[in-house]
Design a protein around this motif. Structure first.
Motif, PDB file in Angstrom:
ATOM      1  N   ARG A 108       1.043  -1.218   0.129  1.00  0.00           N
ATOM      2  CA  ARG A 108       0.226   0.136  -0.152  1.00  0.00           C
ATOM      3  C   ARG A 108       0.868   1.363  -0.018  1.00  0.00           C
ATOM      4  O   ARG A 108       0.539   2.155  -0.429  1.00  0.00           O
ATOM      5  N   PHE A 109       2.035   1.385   0.736  1.00  0.00           N
ATOM      6  CA  PHE A 109       2.954   2.319   0.543  1.00  0.00           C
ATOM      7  C   PHE A 109       3.222   2.685  -0.598  1.00  0.00           C
ATOM      8  O   PHE A 109       3.429   3.859  -1.205  1.00  0.00           O
ATOM      9  N   HIS A 110       3.445   1.668  -1.628  1.00  0.00           N
ATOM     10  CA  HIS A 110       3.806   1.848  -2.855  1.00  0.00           C
ATOM     11  C   HIS A 110       2.642   1.900  -3.664  1.00  0.00           C
ATOM     12  O   HIS A 110       2.825   1.549  -5.161  1.00  0.00           O
ATOM     13  N   LEU A 111       1.660   2.431  -3.332  1.00  0.00           N
ATOM     14  CA  LEU A 111       0.411   2.562  -4.114  1.00  0.00           C
ATOM     15  C   LEU A 111      -0.023   1.345  -5.025  1.00  0.00           C
ATOM     16  O   LEU A 111      -0.315   1.141  -6.278  1.00  0.00           O
ATOM     17  N   LEU A 112       0.116   0.159  -4.380  1.00  0.00           N
ATOM     18  CA  LEU A 112      -0.445  -1.082  -4.659  1.00  0.00           C
ATOM     19  C   LEU A 112       0.437  -1.783  -5.945  1.00  0.00           C
ATOM     20  O   LEU A 112      -0.047  -2.426  -6.714  1.00  0.00           O
ATOM     21  N   ARG A 113       1.609  -1.371  -5.984  1.00  0.00           N
ATOM     22  CA  ARG A 113       2.400  -2.058  -7.020  1.00  0.00           C
ATOM     23  C   ARG A 113       2.946  -3.400  -6.763  1.00  0.00           C
ATOM     24  O   ARG A 113       2.891  -3.720  -5.457  1.00  0.00           O
ATOM     25  N   HIS A 114       3.065  -4.413  -7.464  1.00  0.00           N
ATOM     26  CA  HIS A 114       3.358  -5.636  -7.178  1.00  0.00           C
ATOM     27  C   HIS A 114       4.947  -5.779  -6.653  1.00  0.00           C
ATOM     28  O   HIS A 114       5.723  -4.874  -7.316  1.00  0.00           O
ATOM     29  N   PRO A 115       5.155  -6.385  -5.698  1.00  0.00           N
ATOM     30  CA  PRO A 115       6.555  -6.448  -4.957  1.00  0.00           C
ATOM     31  C   PRO A 115       7.637  -6.984  -6.334  1.00  0.00           C
ATOM     32  O   PRO A 115       8.923  -6.716  -5.923  1.00  0.00           O
TER      33      PRO A 115
ATOM     34  N   PRO B  50      15.612  -8.049  -4.230  1.00  0.00           N
ATOM     35  CA  PRO B  50      16.221  -7.134  -5.280  1.00  0.00           C
ATOM     36  C   PRO B  50      17.384  -6.443  -4.734  1.00  0.00           C
ATOM     37  O   PRO B  50      17.265  -5.837  -3.724  1.00  0.00           O
ATOM     38  N   GLY B  51      18.205  -6.313  -5.633  1.00  0.00           N
ATOM     39  CA  GLY B  51      19.260  -5.402  -5.030  1.00  0.00           C
ATOM     40  C   GLY B  51      20.112  -5.862  -4.013  1.00  0.00           C
ATOM     41  O   GLY B  51      20.043  -7.127  -3.649  1.00  0.00           O
ATOM     42  N   SER B  52      20.869  -5.135  -3.499  1.00  0.00           N
ATOM     43  CA  SER B  52      21.890  -5.393  -2.079  1.00  0.00           C
ATOM     44  C   SER B  52      21.175  -5.278  -0.891  1.00  0.00           C
ATOM     45  O   SER B  52      20.468  -4.033  -0.863  1.00  0.00           O
TER      46      SER B  52
ATOM     47  N   LEU C 108       7.604 -15.137  -3.264  1.00  0.00           N
ATOM     48  CA  LEU C 108       7.614 -14.867  -4.711  1.00  0.00           C
ATOM     49  C   LEU C 108       8.745 -15.747  -5.056  1.00  0.00           C
ATOM     50  O   LEU C 108       9.010 -15.700  -6.595  1.00  0.00           O
ATOM     51  N   GLN C 109       9.520 -16.543  -4.466  1.00  0.00           N
ATOM     52  CA  GLN C 109      10.632 -17.626  -5.108  1.00  0.00           C
ATOM     53  C   GLN C 109      11.404 -16.666  -5.915  1.00  0.00           C
ATOM     54  O   GLN C 109      11.806 -17.040  -7.068  1.00  0.00           O
TER      55      GLN C 109
ATOM     56  N   ASP D  94       7.994  -6.030  -9.133  1.00  0.00           N
ATOM     57  CA  ASP D  94       8.120  -4.842  -9.835  1.00  0.00           C
ATOM     58  C   ASP D  94       9.183  -3.953  -9.066  1.00  0.00           C
ATOM     59  O   ASP D  94       9.375  -2.684  -9.481  1.00  0.00           O
ATOM     60  N   MET D  95       9.453  -4.112  -7.720  1.00  0.00           N
ATOM     61  CA  MET D  95       9.884  -3.079  -7.129  1.00  0.00           C
ATOM     62  C   MET D  95      11.368  -3.763  -6.438  1.00  0.00           C
ATOM     63  O   MET D  95      11.486  -4.950  -6.794  1.00  0.00           O
ATOM     64  N   GLY D  96      12.176  -2.896  -5.875  1.00  0.00           N
ATOM     65  CA  GLY D  96      13.668  -3.447  -5.563  1.00  0.00           C
ATOM     66  C   GLY D  96      14.057  -2.805  -4.298  1.00  0.00           C
ATOM     67  O   GLY D  96      13.086  -2.258  -3.429  1.00  0.00           O
TER      68      GLY D  96
END
Length: 106
Positions: free
Chosen positions: A30-37, A83-85, A78-79, A39-41
């Motif tokens: 919700r903090f990221h406006l319902l973006r799928h995890p 993402p990222g370091s 999500l298996q 798609d985030m890093g």
């Protein structure tokens, strides 16, 4: 997606308190406006943890629980690798990814 995470936690026989960590995952989405995890890093994880610390005034233990919940979300739910370091999202006292373990119920 959250149902998938709950099923994963129940399949691992986690306690109800651990399953309630899905709330932190819901806050993250919700903090990221319902973006799928997927798609985030790391920048989004860092922004969320900073928000919890700075705006919500959470304690370090809750900060660590949120980080562990997000790492669990990526690795088990999500298996996919986190993402990222992950070192970029840790506070100096937050520990390492190896410290994050999901407790199992009796």
């Amino acid at each position: 997606m959250l149902d998938q995470l709950r099923r994963c936690l129940k399949h691992r026989h986690c306690s109800l308190a651990t399953v309630s960590l899905c709330v932190l995952t819901r806050w993250y989405i919700r903090f990221h406006l319902l973006r799928h995890p997927a798609d985030m890093g790391a920048p989004e994880i860092h922004a969320f943890l900073s928000y919890l610390s700075n705006e919500r005034g959470i304690f370090l233990s809750t900060h660590h629980q949120a980080l562990c919940a997000l790492l669990f979300l990526y690795k088990q739910g999500l298996q996919m690798s986190c993402p990222g370091s992950t070192s970029s999202v840790h506070g100096s006292k937050a520990g390492t990814a190896a410290d994050c373990s999901i407790a199992t119920g009796d």
